[in-house]
Design a protein around this motif. Structure first.
Motif, PDB file in Angstrom:
ATOM      1  N   VAL A 182      -5.318   7.226  -8.798  1.00  0.00           N
ATOM      2  CA  VAL A 182      -4.551   6.437  -9.770  1.00  0.00           C
ATOM      3  C   VAL A 182      -5.392   5.318 -10.370  1.00  0.00           C
ATOM      4  N   THR A 205      -2.974  10.275 -13.112  1.00  0.00           N
ATOM      5  CA  THR A 205      -1.815  10.861 -12.442  1.00  0.00           C
ATOM      6  C   THR A 205      -2.231  11.437 -11.093  1.00  0.00           C
ATOM      7  N   THR A 212       5.665  13.089  -4.146  1.00  0.00           N
ATOM      8  CA  THR A 212       6.067  12.512  -5.426  1.00  0.00           C
ATOM      9  C   THR A 212       4.840  12.296  -6.298  1.00  0.00           C
ATOM     10  N   GLU A 213       5.069  12.165  -7.586  1.00  0.00           N
ATOM     11  CA  GLU A 213       3.969  12.004  -8.532  1.00  0.00           C
ATOM     12  C   GLU A 213       4.055  10.652  -9.212  1.00  0.00           C
ATOM     13  N   GLY A 214       2.919  10.067  -9.494  1.00  0.00           N
ATOM     14  CA  GLY A 214       2.886   8.797 -10.198  1.00  0.00           C
ATOM     15  C   GLY A 214       1.583   8.652 -10.939  1.00  0.00           C
ATOM     16  N   ALA A 215       1.530   7.671 -11.843  1.00  0.00           N
ATOM     17  CA  ALA A 215       0.315   7.465 -12.628  1.00  0.00           C
ATOM     18  C   ALA A 215      -0.050   5.989 -12.657  1.00  0.00           C
ATOM     19  N   GLY A 219       2.563   3.581 -11.003  1.00  0.00           N
ATOM     20  CA  GLY A 219       2.949   4.669 -10.108  1.00  0.00           C
ATOM     21  C   GLY A 219       2.696   4.328  -8.662  1.00  0.00           C
ATOM     22  N   LEU A 220       1.568   3.664  -8.392  1.00  0.00           N
ATOM     23  CA  LEU A 220       1.251   3.288  -7.016  1.00  0.00           C
ATOM     24  C   LEU A 220       2.216   2.222  -6.512  1.00  0.00           C
ATOM     25  N   GLN A 221       2.590   1.278  -7.364  1.00  0.00           N
ATOM     26  CA  GLN A 221       3.563   0.258  -6.965  1.00  0.00           C
ATOM     27  C   GLN A 221       4.909   0.896  -6.613  1.00  0.00           C
ATOM     28  N   THR A 222       5.334   1.874  -7.406  1.00  0.00           N
ATOM     29  CA  THR A 222       6.585   2.570  -7.110  1.00  0.00           C
ATOM     30  C   THR A 222       6.501   3.281  -5.768  1.00  0.00           C
ATOM     31  N   TYR A 223       5.367   3.907  -5.498  1.00  0.00           N
ATOM     32  CA  TYR A 223       5.162   4.576  -4.209  1.00  0.00           C
ATOM     33  C   TYR A 223       5.249   3.560  -3.066  1.00  0.00           C
ATOM     34  N   THR A 226       9.024   2.373  -2.625  1.00  0.00           N
ATOM     35  CA  THR A 226       9.998   3.350  -2.150  1.00  0.00           C
ATOM     36  C   THR A 226       9.599   4.033  -0.842  1.00  0.00           C
TER      37      THR A 226
END
Length: 257
Positions: A182, A205, A212-215, A219-223, A226
């Protein structure tokens, strides 16, 4: 002193002011003054959180940082009024910064000079911020070229995917490669970029260990928010307690943690 000693050891940047892996001919903007500013940024960030009794979650989710003139120029931010002054920059996400994760010190330290290293960057995230224990790599692991322009027809992402096809490698690399991929929007000295040194698009990405997928940083903050926030907090508590006691933690310390 606390921010320098504790932060420097926890985040593994204690000797960053001596970091010499950067090819200064290819990256002439990486001056001693910029290197010093990179080191100072997380120290000032930590000091600020302690002094105002802020939330430790700002380390991960904070939408601000601190810069002086050399670092502001490196980040593409407005230059502080006085060259010697450090200023707080809010709404730093406009510049793809904010919190520890996109700080240039970590991105630069975990890059081999003429390319990025999703492996080193992801390993830093899971070991230093999340406290995971990753065994040492097996002997005779193939060494990747140290220059992004010499990776051949494969991108670094594709090269790592091929590496993970070996089951003995995948068991560890699946835990951290994605958390490093990322950051591909940041080059070898933590500069923002849209293409790598070979001119190929920088893809940010990734599929995280939970599927789960993130960009990018968002995206890393969401990971983190959660999936692994509790691991981050537990690890930080353990690092703080070990620092306070001046010794390694014991099983009997778990109740206090």
């Amino acid at each position: 002193g606390f921010a320098t000693e504790f932060g420097g050891n926890w985040l593994d940047i204690r000797r960053f002011e001596e970091h010499n892996a950067v090819d200064r001919e290819r990256f002439p903007t990486f001056t001693n003054e910029l290197r010093e500013a990179m080191f100072e940024e997380p120290i000032r960030f930590t000091t600020d959180i302690v002094r105002r009794n802020g939330s430790v979650l700002d380390f991960v989710y904070g939408d601000y940082t601190f810069v002086n003139a050399p670092l502001a120029k490196h980040y593409g931010m407005p230059t502080p009024a006085k060259d010697a002054d450090w200023v707080r920059v809010d709404d730093a996400k406009k510049y793809q910064r904010g919190g520890l994760l996109p700080m240039a010190a970590f991105l630069t330290k975990n890059a081999p000079g003429l390319r990025t290293s999703p492996v080193k960057r992801g390993h830093w995230v899971v070991t230093k911020l999340l406290g995971e224990r990753i065994p040492a790599p097996p002997p005779n692991v193939p060494v990747l070229p140290t220059d992004e322009t010499k990776l051949g027809n494969l991108t670094l992402r594709q090269t790592l995917a091929k590496h993970r096809e070996d089951k003995s490698c995948a068991s560890c690399h699946n835990k951290f490669d994605a958390l490093g991929l990322v950051f591909e929007g940041f080059g070898p000295v933590g500069e923002t970029r849209t293409t790598d040194l070979a001119g190929r698009p920088a893809e940010t990405t990734a599929v995280f260990p939970d599927g789960t997928e993130g960009a990018g940083g968002a995206g890393l903050q969401t990971y983190f928010r959660t999936k692994v926030q509790d691991e981050f907090l537990d690890n930080l508590c353990r690092k703080l307690m070990g620092f306070a006691l001046g010794r390694s933690l014991l099983p009997s310390d778990d109740l206090v943690i």
